[in-house]
Design a protein around this motif. Structure first.
Motif, short mmCIF file in Angstrom:
data_model
loop_
_atom_site.label_atom_id
_atom_site.label_comp_id
_atom_site.label_asym_id
_atom_site.label_seq_id
_atom_site.Cartn_x
_atom_site.Cartn_y
_atom_site.Cartn_z
N ARG A 1 0.83 -1.21 0.00
CA ARG A 1 0.00 0.00 0.00
C ARG A 1 0.86 1.26 0.00
O ARG A 1 0.69 2.17 -0.83
CB ARG A 1 -0.91 0.03 1.24
CG ARG A 1 -1.91 -1.10 1.33
CD ARG A 1 -2.65 -1.06 2.66
NE ARG A 1 -3.39 0.17 2.83
CZ ARG A 1 -3.12 1.11 3.74
NH1 ARG A 1 -2.09 0.96 4.57
NH2 ARG A 1 -3.84 2.20 3.82
N ALA A 2 1.79 1.33 0.94
CA ALA A 2 2.64 2.52 1.06
C ALA A 2 3.60 2.64 -0.11
O ALA A 2 3.88 3.75 -0.59
CB ALA A 2 3.41 2.47 2.38
N GLY B 1 -14.86 2.73 -4.90
CA GLY B 1 -15.75 1.64 -5.26
C GLY B 1 -15.09 0.30 -5.44
O GLY B 1 -15.74 -0.74 -5.31
N GLY B 2 -13.79 0.27 -5.72
CA GLY B 2 -13.11 -1.00 -5.92
C GLY B 2 -12.41 -1.52 -4.68
O GLY B 2 -11.68 -2.52 -4.76
N ASP B 3 -12.63 -0.89 -3.54
CA ASP B 3 -11.93 -1.31 -2.33
C ASP B 3 -12.54 -2.59 -1.77
O ASP B 3 -13.76 -2.69 -1.62
CB ASP B 3 -11.99 -0.20 -1.28
CG ASP B 3 -10.98 -0.40 -0.17
OD1 ASP B 3 -11.20 -1.29 0.68
OD2 ASP B 3 -9.95 0.30 -0.16
N PRO B 4 -11.71 -3.58 -1.40
CA PRO B 4 -12.25 -4.85 -0.92
C PRO B 4 -12.89 -4.77 0.46
O PRO B 4 -13.62 -5.69 0.85
CB PRO B 4 -11.02 -5.77 -0.88
CG PRO B 4 -9.86 -4.84 -0.71
CD PRO B 4 -10.22 -3.62 -1.50
N LEU B 5 -12.64 -3.68 1.20
CA LEU B 5 -13.21 -3.54 2.54
C LEU B 5 -14.29 -2.47 2.61
O LEU B 5 -14.63 -1.99 3.69
CB LEU B 5 -12.10 -3.22 3.55
CG LEU B 5 -11.00 -4.27 3.70
CD1 LEU B 5 -10.02 -3.87 4.80
CD2 LEU B 5 -11.57 -5.65 3.97
N SER B 6 -14.85 -2.08 1.47
CA SER B 6 -15.78 -0.97 1.42
C SER B 6 -17.04 -1.34 0.66
O SER B 6 -17.02 -2.19 -0.24
CB SER B 6 -15.10 0.24 0.74
OG SER B 6 -16.02 1.28 0.49
N ILE C 1 -2.77 12.87 6.96
CA ILE C 1 -2.30 11.65 7.62
C ILE C 1 -2.91 10.46 6.90
O ILE C 1 -4.13 10.32 6.84
CB ILE C 1 -2.73 11.61 9.10
CG1 ILE C 1 -2.34 12.90 9.84
CG2 ILE C 1 -2.18 10.35 9.79
CD1 ILE C 1 -0.88 13.05 10.12
N GLN C 2 -2.08 9.57 6.36
CA GLN C 2 -2.63 8.42 5.64
C GLN C 2 -3.27 7.43 6.60
O GLN C 2 -2.66 7.02 7.59
CB GLN C 2 -1.56 7.72 4.82
CG GLN C 2 -2.09 6.62 3.92
CD GLN C 2 -3.08 7.18 2.89
OE1 GLN C 2 -2.81 8.18 2.24
NE2 GLN C 2 -4.23 6.53 2.76
N GLU C 3 -4.51 7.05 6.28
CA GLU C 3 -5.23 6.02 7.04
C GLU C 3 -5.46 4.83 6.12
O GLU C 3 -4.52 4.21 5.65
CB GLU C 3 -6.53 6.60 7.61
CG GLU C 3 -6.35 7.81 8.52
CD GLU C 3 -5.81 7.51 9.91
OE1 GLU C 3 -5.50 6.33 10.20
OE2 GLU C 3 -5.70 8.45 10.71
N GLY C 4 -6.74 4.50 5.81
CA GLY C 4 -7.05 3.30 5.06
C GLY C 4 -7.00 3.48 3.55
O GLY C 4 -6.66 4.55 3.02
N GLY C 5 -7.38 2.40 2.87
CA GLY C 5 -7.31 2.29 1.43
C GLY C 5 -6.64 0.99 1.07
O GLY C 5 -5.44 0.82 1.30
N TYR C 6 -7.42 0.02 0.53
CA TYR C 6 -6.92 -1.35 0.38
C TYR C 6 -7.07 -1.87 -1.04
O TYR C 6 -6.76 -3.03 -1.30
CB TYR C 6 -7.62 -2.25 1.39
CG TYR C 6 -7.50 -1.66 2.78
CD1 TYR C 6 -6.31 -1.74 3.47
CD2 TYR C 6 -8.54 -0.93 3.34
CE1 TYR C 6 -6.16 -1.14 4.72
CE2 TYR C 6 -8.41 -0.31 4.57
CZ TYR C 6 -7.21 -0.42 5.25
OH TYR C 6 -7.06 0.20 6.47
N ALA C 7 -7.53 -1.01 -1.97
CA ALA C 7 -7.53 -1.36 -3.39
C ALA C 7 -6.13 -1.00 -3.90
O ALA C 7 -5.88 0.11 -4.38
CB ALA C 7 -8.60 -0.58 -4.14
N VAL C 8 -5.22 -1.95 -3.78
CA VAL C 8 -3.80 -1.65 -3.95
C VAL C 8 -3.51 -1.07 -5.33
O VAL C 8 -2.70 -0.15 -5.47
CB VAL C 8 -2.96 -2.92 -3.68
CG1 VAL C 8 -1.50 -2.67 -4.00
CG2 VAL C 8 -3.12 -3.36 -2.23
#
Length: 342
Positions: free
Chosen positions: A32-33, A288-293, A319-326
């Motif tokens: 992710r990072a 919309g493409g995030d697997p946790l959303s 401050i970066q938090e979530g986001g999992y659609a790599v």
């Protein structure tokens, strides 16, 4: 806009997240990072710098020292007992059977200081969390010294961490640490705006009774989405903090049209509060493409977020938090930041 980043985060990657009854590697992965950093560099957003070390003092100004001591030492205690796999809580205290005494046994402490089985302690968890906080504090220092904005590429994220608990991939609450550091430097009012898909329950918990830090959050309704127990619209703060906590829980499937209306209300509330600084908990898992959303924002919508934040005209720490659609996380983060920069 300067970008603060530390590669220490790579040492932390949980392999034992419990999802639907099965263990799997965490969605909160080093890639992710790395993709965010690569995208920002490729698009020449700004200079990438390493964090300075501000020590433990800003961390323990937000987090209980006993909790910090536990996170720092848990892995060594765990491996000294012959274990080599990720550490997850074995037990948690039942609500009706807590006597208020902080336990001392390792397994008991882990349950005491945890809220879920999504947030394992690994060999690199403390170092990564500590450096993530230093990344945030370095961005805060840049803005305190006169920069209009700075971006902290924090990993692991922080907004689910309370003063004495981990959860939701979070160990130290980077946004809260930054807000407290700004107050220590003399700022009168701080707003933390959280646009992550999930409610920043840890941040709310920390500042719920304080008027000097306004917390505003747009997120999936906790009646059916993590973190479940906080984030409802009637949670408005308590005592001196009453009226300074604003939640906008949203239904499944919202697109930009449905999301932007409460976002505008949130921005107007921030203007009314008049903060000296804005701390933006930037989650892009509303994509919309995030697997946790379950939300349905598209990449161009993140430009609109950045444009509206720009019109707040506040010194801003991202401050970066979530986001999992790599595959899309870099583009979505860049769209917010580049639109803010204009």
């Amino acid at each position: 806009m300067q970008i603060v980043y530390s590669n220490t985060h790579k040492a932390h990657f949980g392999q034992s997240e419990l999802v639907d009854g099965a263990f799997q590697p965490s969605f909160e992965c080093p890639e992710r990072a790395e993709i965010i950093l690569s995208t920002l560099r490729d698009n020449a957003l700004g200079k990438v710098i390493s964090p300075k070390d501000f020590g433990l003092a800003p961390i323990v100004s937000v987090h209980q020292p006993s909790y910090v001591d536990f996170i720092r030492g848990a892995w060594n205690r765990w491996t000294s007992e012959g274990n080599s796999f990720d550490m997850l809580p074995l037990v948690t205290p039942g609500r009706s059977r807590v006597n208020g005494r902080e336990p001392t046994a390792l397994a008991a402490q882990h349950g005491w200081f945890s809220t879920d089985m999504l947030t394992p302690i690994t060999n690199g968890s403390w170092d990564a969390a500590y450096q993530s906080a230093q990344v945030a504090l370095t961005a805060q220092k840049l803005v305190s010294n006169g920069d209009r904005a700075a971006y902290a590429l924090c990993r692991p994220p922080g907004h689910h961490a309370g003063s004495a608990y981990s959860g939701g991939f979070c160990y130290l609450n980077n946004a809260a640490i930054v807000a407290e550091a700004l107050r220590a430097l003399g700022a009168n009012r701080i707003t933390i705006l959280d646009v992550d898909y999930h409610h920043g329950n840890g941040t709310q918990d920390i500042f719920y009774e304080r008027p000097d830090v306004q917390f505003v959050s747009l997120h999936a309704d906790p009646s059916w989405e993590f973190p479940f127990y906080l984030g409802f619209a009637d949670e408005k703060g308590a005592g001196p903090g009453e009226g300074y906590n604003l939640n906008y829980p949203l239904p499944r499937g919202v697109d930009w049209t449905a999301w932007s209306e409460p976002f505008e209300a949130a921005c107007n509330a921030i203007d009314g509060y008049g903060p000296d600084f804005l701390v933006l908990s930037l989650g892009v898992d509303t994509f919309g493409g995030d697997p946790l959303s379950s939300f349905r924002l598209v990449s161009d919508d993140f430009k609109k977020i950045g444009e509206r934040l720009k019109r707040l005209r506040r010194p801003t720490i991202f401050i970066q938090e979530g986001g999992y659609a790599v595959g899309d996380i870099g583009k979505n983060v860049f769209n917010v930041l580049s639109a803010f920069e204009g």
